[in-house]
Structure formats: C-alpha cells, structure tokens
Design a protein around this motif. Structure first.
Motif, PDB file in Angstrom:
ATOM      1  N   UNK A   1       0.793  -1.233   0.000  1.00 16.46           N
ATOM      2  CA  UNK A   1       0.000   0.000   0.000  1.00 16.46           C
ATOM      3  C   UNK A   1       0.824   1.281   0.000  1.00 16.46           C
ATOM      4  N   UNK A   2       1.894   1.319   0.799  1.00 13.91           N
ATOM      5  CA  UNK A   2       2.719   2.532   0.828  1.00 13.91           C
ATOM      6  C   UNK A   2       3.465   2.702  -0.491  1.00 13.91           C
ATOM      7  N   UNK A   3       3.987   1.607  -1.008  1.00 10.38           N
ATOM      8  CA  UNK A   3       4.670   1.678  -2.288  1.00 10.38           C
ATOM      9  C   UNK A   3       3.744   2.114  -3.408  1.00 10.38           C
ATOM     10  N   UNK A   4       2.533   1.583  -3.422  1.00 15.17           N
ATOM     11  CA  UNK A   4       1.566   1.950  -4.452  1.00 15.17           C
ATOM     12  C   UNK A   4       1.180   3.428  -4.356  1.00 15.17           C
ATOM     13  N   UNK A   5       0.919   3.897  -3.139  1.00 14.08           N
ATOM     14  CA  UNK A   5       0.526   5.292  -2.952  1.00 14.08           C
ATOM     15  C   UNK A   5       1.657   6.235  -3.356  1.00 14.08           C
ATOM     16  N   UNK A   6       2.887   5.893  -2.966  1.00 19.05           N
ATOM     17  CA  UNK A   6       4.026   6.741  -3.317  1.00 19.05           C
ATOM     18  C   UNK A   6       4.268   6.731  -4.820  1.00 19.05           C
ATOM     19  N   UNK A   7       4.111   5.583  -5.441  1.00 16.92           N
ATOM     20  CA  UNK A   7       4.256   5.496  -6.901  1.00 16.92           C
ATOM     21  C   UNK A   7       3.261   6.419  -7.596  1.00 16.92           C
ATOM     22  N   UNK A   8       2.019   6.420  -7.114  1.00 12.67           N
ATOM     23  CA  UNK A   8       0.998   7.251  -7.734  1.00 12.67           C
ATOM     24  C   UNK A   8       1.331   8.732  -7.596  1.00 12.67           C
ATOM     25  N   UNK A   9       1.828   9.120  -6.428  1.00 12.63           N
ATOM     26  CA  UNK A   9       2.194  10.522  -6.226  1.00 12.63           C
ATOM     27  C   UNK A   9       3.343  10.910  -7.150  1.00 12.63           C
ATOM     28  N   UNK A  10       4.335  10.036  -7.258  1.00  5.19           N
ATOM     29  CA  UNK A  10       5.469  10.340  -8.131  1.00  5.19           C
ATOM     30  C   UNK A  10       5.030  10.511  -9.582  1.00  5.19           C
ATOM     31  N   UNK A  11       4.171   9.623 -10.040  1.00  6.02           N
ATOM     32  CA  UNK A  11       3.704   9.716 -11.420  1.00  6.02           C
ATOM     33  C   UNK A  11       2.910  11.000 -11.640  1.00  6.02           C
ATOM     34  N   UNK A  12       2.098  11.376 -10.650  1.00  2.79           N
ATOM     35  CA  UNK A  12       1.298  12.592 -10.785  1.00  2.79           C
ATOM     36  C   UNK A  12       2.158  13.844 -10.789  1.00  2.79           C
ATOM     37  N   UNK A  13       3.255  13.806 -10.048  1.00  5.76           N
ATOM     38  CA  UNK A  13       4.125  14.981  -9.948  1.00  5.76           C
ATOM     39  C   UNK A  13       5.233  14.983 -11.003  1.00  5.76           C
ATOM     40  N   UNK A  14       5.347  13.921 -11.778  1.00  9.13           N
ATOM     41  CA  UNK A  14       6.456  13.813 -12.717  1.00  9.13           C
ATOM     42  C   UNK A  14       7.779  13.605 -12.016  1.00  9.13           C
ATOM     43  N   UNK A  15       7.737  12.973 -10.827  1.00 11.98           N
ATOM     44  CA  UNK A  15       8.927  12.744 -10.009  1.00 11.98           C
ATOM     45  C   UNK A  15       9.547  11.403 -10.373  1.00 11.98           C
TER      46      UNK A  15
END
Length: 366
Positions: A83-97
């Motif tokens: 869950x933490x990995x998935x949530x962080x992945x989504x944030x990175x993709x949304x921010x272009x990180x």
C-alpha cells in the motif's frame, strides 16, 4: 540528496528487506545522502491475516501527497509493492517525479502457494508496477536474467552484505544446543510455507536439525519433526553464536531472491547446502563454500566436508559498504537519466498518518 524511501516492510518484521534498508540508512550520511523512511508506522494499519507481524497500511496517495512539502525529497526509492509503495508510486507519477524501485520478494510464487492465482497474472502486475520506475534494483545476476526474460526493463544490480564482525567463527558453547547429537544442521528464517522448511525437516540426516525463526507454519512444522530443536526468533550475538556452533546450514527455499542468511552462515564459517536456484546459485555456486544439489540430503551431507575457513573467506567478499555504494549510485544514475521532475497534478489532504521518520538505524533486534 534528500532521499525518500517508501517501504511496507519495517519493524517488527525481521527479514532481508528490513535489514538491507537499515544498512542503507546507516551508510547514507557517509555518502552525501539524507534519507527519510516512510513506513507503516506513519499510518494507521491492520495486521495481515496469518502474518500479524506484517502491517497493511491504510494509506492513500492523498495521504502521502499531504506530506510531500515537509519531506521535500529530491530522490525517491520505492522498496516494496504494498500500500505505501503503491501510494508513493501514484504521487510520483502525478508529480512527474522520477523514482527507483527494488525487487525483493517473489510475490507470484508466494501467492500461488496460498491461492489459485497463476504466477503469470502476478508477474504481469509487477511488470507494470516496476515498469514506471527509472530503474529497478535486483540482487543477483540470475534474478536479473529471469526478470529480463519476463519483460522487466531498466534493471540495475544491487548486491547485499554481511556484518563480518558480528557474524564470525566462534568457539563458544550455546546452552540451547548443549547435548544435542551432532552434526547440527541449521535453518534460519521465517517459518512459512514459501520457505519450504518442511523439505529440510523431512530429510533423513544424522544428528539434529535446528530451526531458528518463527511464523505461521511453526505449529505444523513442530508436529512434522518432533525431534528437531525449534529455538524461536534469535537475533544479534545470540543468533551469531548459534550459527557458529552448528555444522552445516541448510537453505531449502526455492523462492528467495538472495538470502542474507546465506552470507551470515558463511561469515560464521558454516558451509551451505541448498537447491541450485536463484539466490544460492549466485551466492554459493562455484565458490567451494557450499553444495548445491537437487537432492538436498546429498548436499547437506557433502557440505560437512567443506573447510570452515573457505566459507569465511567467501563471506568477506560481501560488505554493506559496497552494497550501499551500489544502492546510492543506482539512484543517482536513474534520476539523472530520467530528467527533472515535472509537476502534473495535486492531491487533496488526508487525515491519515503521523508523518515520516528519519531513516536511521533503530534496530530492536539488538
């Protein structure tokens, strides 16, 4: 470098992922990095059924995004696919990180051992998860070849290490092993179906089988092998003394991606017996420090003839310093190749969690 490491694996778990991240944390400041760890401690969580020591975080991408301004990471590494990995992945993709990931666990095989889920389905999902990363770190050449054959890309090598000061040959009595018939064949690890411990316990071997570890399969395994000595979870000096007091280390797993316990055993002068699969093939294969055979009994018996000094010398090739150098170099390389982060969208706030924690060595096992 301000590195955010997102991981669903953390204390009270005792496993290779946690140990590896601890050592990376310890080395970070010496390599110009300020790491912060985002773990289940930062969120409300529930125990995983059958694995109460594993916590599933009740986290969303909004919950992670709400912390981003305070964390202000320049680099991101996602260590697990939970869950933490998935949530962080989504944030990175949304921010272009840009971010890196690591492949620690054979979830397709673990899941198939418990539920009728074809491994091909799980690998397809994992391929998609890691495919968005600028680089995916793997521990061994054989694992890299296997994942490449399954369509994974941007693979990077990240080896593991061993504390050779703690794990060393000793000539000290261990009360828990006193009086047991020799030779002593040792297993160390989680007592769960995917570790294949029953294959070890079912072997017709002289002497005594010694089992260190705990897990959901313990009661079944104790009933299967009443003559074996089950010692529960042992850590630190206690564990190192047990390694050094035994005669051979038997590693029956068919699913581990590396097996840090292999290095711990070798560092204590303990020869390894294992199947010729990913992990043992890379750590032990061709070194003379162990025996790999599809006949695990034959491997266990043959390993008794291996000089303990040969095992120790092989373990000295692996250091946590080199592991950390690879880890941080991979992150820098992948980030540089990916380019500069480009914000895309913003998430709302979420009430979950209490924040992240510094990535420092806080080891309740010692």
């Amino acid at each position: 470098m301000r590195l955010l490491v997102a991981t669903d694996a953390w204390h009270p778990q005792v496993n290779g992922v946690v140990r590896s991240l601890e050592h990376m944390a310890e080395a970070g400041p010496h390599l110009g990095c300020t790491p912060t760890l985002l773990t289940p401690r930062a969120f409300r969580s529930v125990p995983l059924p059958f694995y109460p020591e594993i916590r599933l975080s009740l986290v969303t991408a909004r919950g992670v995004a709400a912390r981003w301004p305070d964390l202000a990471p320049t680099h991101v590494h996602i260590a697990t696919e939970g869950p933490i990995g998935l949530a962080t992945r989504r944030v990175c993709l949304a921010r272009g990180q840009p971010f890196t990931t690591s492949y620690h666990t054979r979830f397709p095989e673990y899941l198939a051992a418990r539920a009728p889920v074809p491994p091909a389905w799980s690998y397809a999902w994992l391929r998609r998860f890691h495919g968005a990363a600028s680089g995916t770190m793997v521990s061994t050449p054989s694992l890299e070849r296997e994942l490449a054959g399954r369509g994974f890309s941007n693979l990077m090598r990240w080896t593991r290490g061993v504390d050779t000061e703690l794990f060393r040959p000793r000539d000290e009595p261990v009360a828990a092993l006193a009086g047991l018939p020799r030779p002593l064949f040792l297993f160390v690890g989680r007592l769960a179906v995917e570790k294949n411990v029953a294959a070890f316990l079912s072997l017709d071997l002289p002497g005594t089988k010694v089992v260190v570890g705990d897990g959901p399969d313990r009661a079944r395994l104790e009933a299967l092998a009443p003559a074996a000595r089950f010692l529960g979870t042992r850590t630190g000096e206690d564990l190192a003394r047990i390694y050094a007091a035994c005669d051979a280390f038997v590693f029956p797993s068919l699913t581990d991606t590396f097996g840090i316990v292999l290095l711990e055993a070798l560092a204590c002068g303990l020869p390894v017996a294992a199947y010729p699969v990913t992990g043992p093939l890379d750590v032990v294969g061709g070194t003379g420090a162990g025996v790999l055979d599809a006949d695990l009994r034959a491997a266990a018996l043959a390993s008794l003839a291996i000089p303990r000094e040969a095992c120790r010398q092989e373990a000295l090739r692996y250091t946590w310093a080199e592991s950390a150098r690879q880890f941080y170099a991979n992150i820098e390389t992948a980030h540089a190749q990916a380019g500069v982060p480009r914000p895309v969208r913003r998430f709302g706030r979420a009430p979950l969690g209490v924040g992240a924690e510094p990535l420092t060595r806080t080891d309740p096992r010692s």
